[in-house]
Design a protein around this motif. Structure first.
Motif, PDB file in Angstrom:
ATOM      1  N   TYR A  29      -2.318  12.838   5.934  1.00 46.45           N
ATOM      2  CA  TYR A  29      -2.656  11.542   5.345  1.00 46.45           C
ATOM      3  C   TYR A  29      -4.123  11.257   5.657  1.00 46.45           C
ATOM      4  O   TYR A  29      -4.578  11.448   6.785  1.00 46.45           O
ATOM      5  CB  TYR A  29      -1.787  10.426   5.933  1.00 46.45           C
ATOM      6  N   THR A  62       1.688  10.852  -3.275  1.00 47.20           N
ATOM      7  CA  THR A  62       2.226  10.014  -2.196  1.00 47.20           C
ATOM      8  C   THR A  62       1.106   9.295  -1.453  1.00 47.20           C
ATOM      9  O   THR A  62       0.055   9.872  -1.184  1.00 47.20           O
ATOM     10  CB  THR A  62       3.020  10.862  -1.189  1.00 47.20           C
ATOM     11  N   LYS A  63       1.346   8.039  -1.113  1.00 46.67           N
ATOM     12  CA  LYS A  63       0.408   7.287  -0.288  1.00 46.67           C
ATOM     13  C   LYS A  63       1.182   6.257   0.514  1.00 46.67           C
ATOM     14  O   LYS A  63       2.326   5.919   0.191  1.00 46.67           O
ATOM     15  CB  LYS A  63      -0.664   6.609  -1.144  1.00 46.67           C
ATOM     16  N   LYS A  64       0.569   5.752   1.580  1.00 49.61           N
ATOM     17  CA  LYS A  64       1.222   4.708   2.361  1.00 49.61           C
ATOM     18  C   LYS A  64       0.180   3.759   2.923  1.00 49.61           C
ATOM     19  O   LYS A  64      -0.988   4.124   3.119  1.00 49.61           O
ATOM     20  CB  LYS A  64       2.072   5.305   3.481  1.00 49.61           C
ATOM     21  N   GLN A  65       0.630   2.541   3.163  1.00 50.39           N
ATOM     22  CA  GLN A  65      -0.251   1.489   3.661  1.00 50.39           C
ATOM     23  C   GLN A  65      -0.011   1.272   5.151  1.00 50.39           C
ATOM     24  O   GLN A  65       1.126   1.093   5.584  1.00 50.39           O
ATOM     25  CB  GLN A  65       0.012   0.182   2.893  1.00 50.39           C
ATOM     26  N   ILE A  66      -1.077   1.316   5.932  1.00 44.90           N
ATOM     27  CA  ILE A  66      -0.995   0.995   7.362  1.00 44.90           C
ATOM     28  C   ILE A  66      -1.972  -0.152   7.607  1.00 44.90           C
ATOM     29  O   ILE A  66      -3.192   0.042   7.597  1.00 44.90           O
ATOM     30  CB  ILE A  66      -1.349   2.207   8.235  1.00 44.90           C
ATOM     31  N   THR A 106      -5.238   2.076   3.120  1.00 48.19           N
ATOM     32  CA  THR A 106      -4.398   2.963   2.319  1.00 48.19           C
ATOM     33  C   THR A 106      -4.690   4.419   2.682  1.00 48.19           C
ATOM     34  O   THR A 106      -5.848   4.837   2.695  1.00 48.19           O
ATOM     35  CB  THR A 106      -4.652   2.756   0.816  1.00 48.19           C
ATOM     36  N   TYR A 132      -3.743   8.492   1.801  1.00 53.69           N
ATOM     37  CA  TYR A 132      -3.252   9.351   0.727  1.00 53.69           C
ATOM     38  C   TYR A 132      -2.815  10.699   1.309  1.00 53.69           C
ATOM     39  O   TYR A 132      -3.481  11.244   2.184  1.00 53.69           O
ATOM     40  CB  TYR A 132      -4.343   9.557  -0.323  1.00 53.69           C
ATOM     41  N   HIS A 149       0.618  14.814   9.425  1.00 58.55           N
ATOM     42  CA  HIS A 149       2.030  14.491   9.214  1.00 58.55           C
ATOM     43  C   HIS A 149       2.943  15.675   9.514  1.00 58.55           C
ATOM     44  O   HIS A 149       4.010  15.523  10.085  1.00 58.55           O
ATOM     45  CB  HIS A 149       2.214  14.030   7.764  1.00 58.55           C
TER      46      HIS A 149
END
Length: 317
Positions: free
Chosen positions: A239, A259-263, A267, A269, A295
């Motif tokens: 990420y 796929t991506k996620k917010q922390i 953001t 990726y 990851h």
């Protein structure tokens, strides 16, 4: 180009110019669209007014706004995006502007060039690092001429680059590209990954006299080492933030995913990268700090976590 295609190209150019610049005077729009006659320009703008009326559909709607001095355009939200260039196109433009900046003497024009280059540097933050082809050519030329190189090199696991004087012997490609030669700083043969060379300058100094057999042995050992690492090759999932993508990709050759996620408000990726040497791979990731989160695979993830835990402990003591 046939007349119909030319007319369509002209209309699209007008739309792009208005979309990118929000509002323009008719004189400026004429100057940059290639429609020299203001009357002809007004005719083209008049035709754009018709888009959205029967038989056109709503998703083709274009609305022009003329206040007597300047003109603007409003378009569907899905079309409101900047002109996109590839990384290679940005790099080519940067090179052209750098060459122009070196030749330019006028203060006002240099100011404009600097402003443009500053914006391009935000897209290609590695400005100034030589390209792979440039490095190879300079190395090959120095080998054929028997001259030394002066390089700035970031060694594996080191955060700060070092200056090294190197007598180049050979270029080797085995999944990655390497320079092998005699390092005057270490007084011994050394190998340098090309993607870790931040700066390279050719000198006029002759290389040191080294027996051919010693050079052959060093090259042979490097080949054996590289082949020995063939089994150490699988994929990692990483990420990363958008800001570091270009530099990270230039070193690891990332394969993007959707796929991506917010922390928090950041953001991240998800990308995949091949692991060819675990120690070197981890040393690259460490250099990007919190902008990168490993990851997978689990064993490397644990090593990375242990590294940050040790670092955090050192700072707290």
């Amino acid at each position: 180009m046939n007349p119909s295609t030319k007319k369509l190209q002209t209309k699209l150019a007008v739309i792009h110019l208005l979309q990118e610049n929000k509002r323009m005077s008719l004189e400026d729009l004429s100057k940059y669209s290639g429609i020299d006659d203001i009357k002809d320009l007004k005719k083209e703008l008049g035709k754009l007014y018709m888009v959205g009326s029967y038989p056109y559909t709503p998703d083709q709607f274009v609305e022009l706004d003329y206040d007597g001095e300047t003109i603007g355009i409003r378009m569907p939200l899905s079309l409101e995006q900047g002109l996109v260039l590839s990384v290679k196109e940005w790099a080519t433009i940067r090179k052209l502007f750098l060459e122009e900046d070196e030749k330019e003497t006028g203060a006002s024009r240099k100011k404009i060039l600097k402003s443009i280059l500053d914006k391009i540097h935000t897209i290609l933050p590695s400005a100034g690092i030589p390209s792979e082809n440039e490095l190879k050519k300079n190395i090959e030329d120095s080998i054929s001429e028997g001259k030394s190189l002066q390089i700035k090199y970031r060694a594996q696991g080191e955060s700060e680059p070092e200056s090294r004087k190197v007598d180049p012997w050979a270029l080797l490609s085995f999944r990655e590209d390497y320079l092998i030669g005699y390092c005057h700083s270490r007084k011994a043969p050394r190998t340098f990954r090309l993607d870790s060379i931040l700066q390279l300058n050719r000198t006029k100094e002759n290389v040191a006299e080294i027996p051919d057999q010693e050079r052959k042995n060093a090259i042979s050992k490097l080949k054996e080492f590289l082949k020995g690492g063939e089994g150490d090759s699988n994929f990692a999932e990483i990420y990363h933030t958008a800001e570091v993508y270009f530099n990270l990709h230039s070193r690891l050759h990332l394969e993007r995913t959707s796929t991506k996620k917010q922390i928090g408000d950041i953001t991240y990726y998800l990308s995949k990268a091949r692991i060819r040497n675990q120690d070197w791979f981890l040393s690259v990731l460490k250099g990007f700090g919190p902008n990168v989160i490993l990851h997978n695979p689990p064993e490397l993830k644990e090593r990375m976590a242990a590294y940050w835990e040790t670092l955090s402990s050192d700072f707290s003591n």
